[in-house]
Design a protein around this motif. Structure first.
Motif, PDB file in Angstrom:
ATOM      1  N   LYS A   1      -1.461  -4.011  -1.906  1.00  0.00           N
ATOM      2  CA  LYS A   1      -1.199  -3.233  -3.116  1.00  0.00           C
ATOM      3  C   LYS A   1      -2.357  -3.354  -4.108  1.00  0.00           C
ATOM      4  O   LYS A   1      -2.751  -4.455  -4.486  1.00  0.00           O
TER       5      LYS A   1
ATOM      6  N   TRP B   1      -2.228  -1.108  -6.894  1.00  0.00           N
ATOM      7  CA  TRP B   1      -1.646  -0.505  -8.097  1.00  0.00           C
ATOM      8  C   TRP B   1      -0.612  -1.479  -8.636  1.00  0.00           C
ATOM      9  O   TRP B   1       0.373  -1.788  -7.961  1.00  0.00           O
TER      10      TRP B   1
ATOM     11  N   HIS C   1      -3.164   2.914  -2.552  1.00  0.00           N
ATOM     12  CA  HIS C   1      -3.032   3.567  -3.867  1.00  0.00           C
ATOM     13  C   HIS C   1      -4.138   3.108  -4.825  1.00  0.00           C
ATOM     14  O   HIS C   1      -3.902   2.965  -6.030  1.00  0.00           O
TER      15      HIS C   1
ATOM     16  N   ASP D   1      -4.900   5.549  -7.866  1.00  0.00           N
ATOM     17  CA  ASP D   1      -3.815   5.532  -8.848  1.00  0.00           C
ATOM     18  C   ASP D   1      -3.859   4.227  -9.642  1.00  0.00           C
ATOM     19  O   ASP D   1      -3.675   4.214 -10.861  1.00  0.00           O
ATOM     20  N   GLY D   2      -4.085   3.127  -8.919  1.00  0.00           N
ATOM     21  CA  GLY D   2      -4.170   1.840  -9.587  1.00  0.00           C
ATOM     22  C   GLY D   2      -5.355   1.761 -10.532  1.00  0.00           C
ATOM     23  O   GLY D   2      -5.256   1.210 -11.634  1.00  0.00           O
TER      24      GLY D   2
ATOM     25  N   HIS E   1      -4.627   3.611 -13.683  1.00  0.00           N
ATOM     26  CA  HIS E   1      -3.601   2.966 -14.512  1.00  0.00           C
ATOM     27  C   HIS E   1      -4.074   1.637 -15.090  1.00  0.00           C
ATOM     28  O   HIS E   1      -3.791   1.310 -16.247  1.00  0.00           O
TER      29      HIS E   1
ATOM     30  N   ALA F   1      -7.095  -3.354 -10.437  1.00  0.00           N
ATOM     31  CA  ALA F   1      -7.473  -2.780  -9.140  1.00  0.00           C
ATOM     32  C   ALA F   1      -8.751  -3.440  -8.630  1.00  0.00           C
ATOM     33  O   ALA F   1      -8.888  -3.718  -7.429  1.00  0.00           O
TER      34      ALA F   1
END
Length: 208
Positions: free
Chosen positions: A109, A111, A150, A153-154, A157, A162
């Motif tokens: 992960k 994000w 992702h 997207d991370g 954000h 990230a």
């Protein structure tokens, strides 16, 4: 592994992503035949699937591990370890090592929204999952491709976090950092901006 700046490596996911297409169901023999053809075509990496996820993939890796590919590196796919255990205790990672694939692609992960909402762990613990998983695979002699799930997207954000995820993978010895636009909605201009920032920070080869 260091590559020249003008070297592009091709990574094929037909045997995993391709088999998820509606109406497509590869037999073990189909996958072995496609593996040979992709190798002959000149692919650098061929992702064979997720070892242990089903009997068909288990049979494929057992047969493919004894094949002598002329060009490609057979790659096994999987995820970072589960929370609450060590990488050495994770059945998924142990099965990947046992598959015989010389290269492993694991996703983690990138994000922070998914860290808290999907994994339901802290950001720091997620970094530990990434680092521990990569280090375990490297200690078992595997080339490691880290798929930052992702990532874009991370990055949009929470860019610092990230980047921390990539740092955890790189510091643990990842050979590749792959930036995944998992939802497929990032605009080219933003992708270019993010990739440039990653390249400026890391010496590890980058994939998109």
């Amino acid at each position: 592994m260091q590559l020249l700046a003008d070297k592009v490596a091709l990574y094929d996911t037909t045997l995993r992503d391709g088999s998820q297409t509606e109406g497509v169901s590869f037999s073990t023999e189909d996958k072995l035949d496609i593996l040979k053809r992709l190798d002959h075509f000149g692919m650098d990496y061929i992702e064979g699937g997720w070892p242990g996820s089903n009997p068909k993939d288990a049979a494929f890796f057992e047969a493919a591990s004894s094949m002598r590919l002329k060009h490609a590196r057979l790659t096994a796919f999987g995820s970072t370890r589960r929370a609450g255990i060590t990488a050495a205790e994770d059945v998924n990672l142990r099965t990947i090592v046992a598959s015989g694939a010389e290269c492993v692609a694991i996703f983690g992960k990138a994000w922070d929204l998914h860290v808290s909402n999907a994994l339901k762990i802290s950001n720091e613990e997620n970094l530990e999952l990434v680092a521990d998983s990569v280090a375990f695979l490297k200690s078992n002699g595997r080339e490691v491709v880290f798929d930052a799930e992702h990532f874009f997207d991370g990055y949009a954000h929470n860019a610092p976090y990230a980047m921390e995820v990539l740092e955890a993978a790189a510091s643990a010895g990842a050979d590749w950092l792959v930036l995944c636009d998992t939802n497929g909605g990032s605009l080219p201009s933003f992708v270019g901006e993010a990739v440039k920032a990653v390249r400026q920070r890391f010496d590890v080869p980058i994939g998109v």
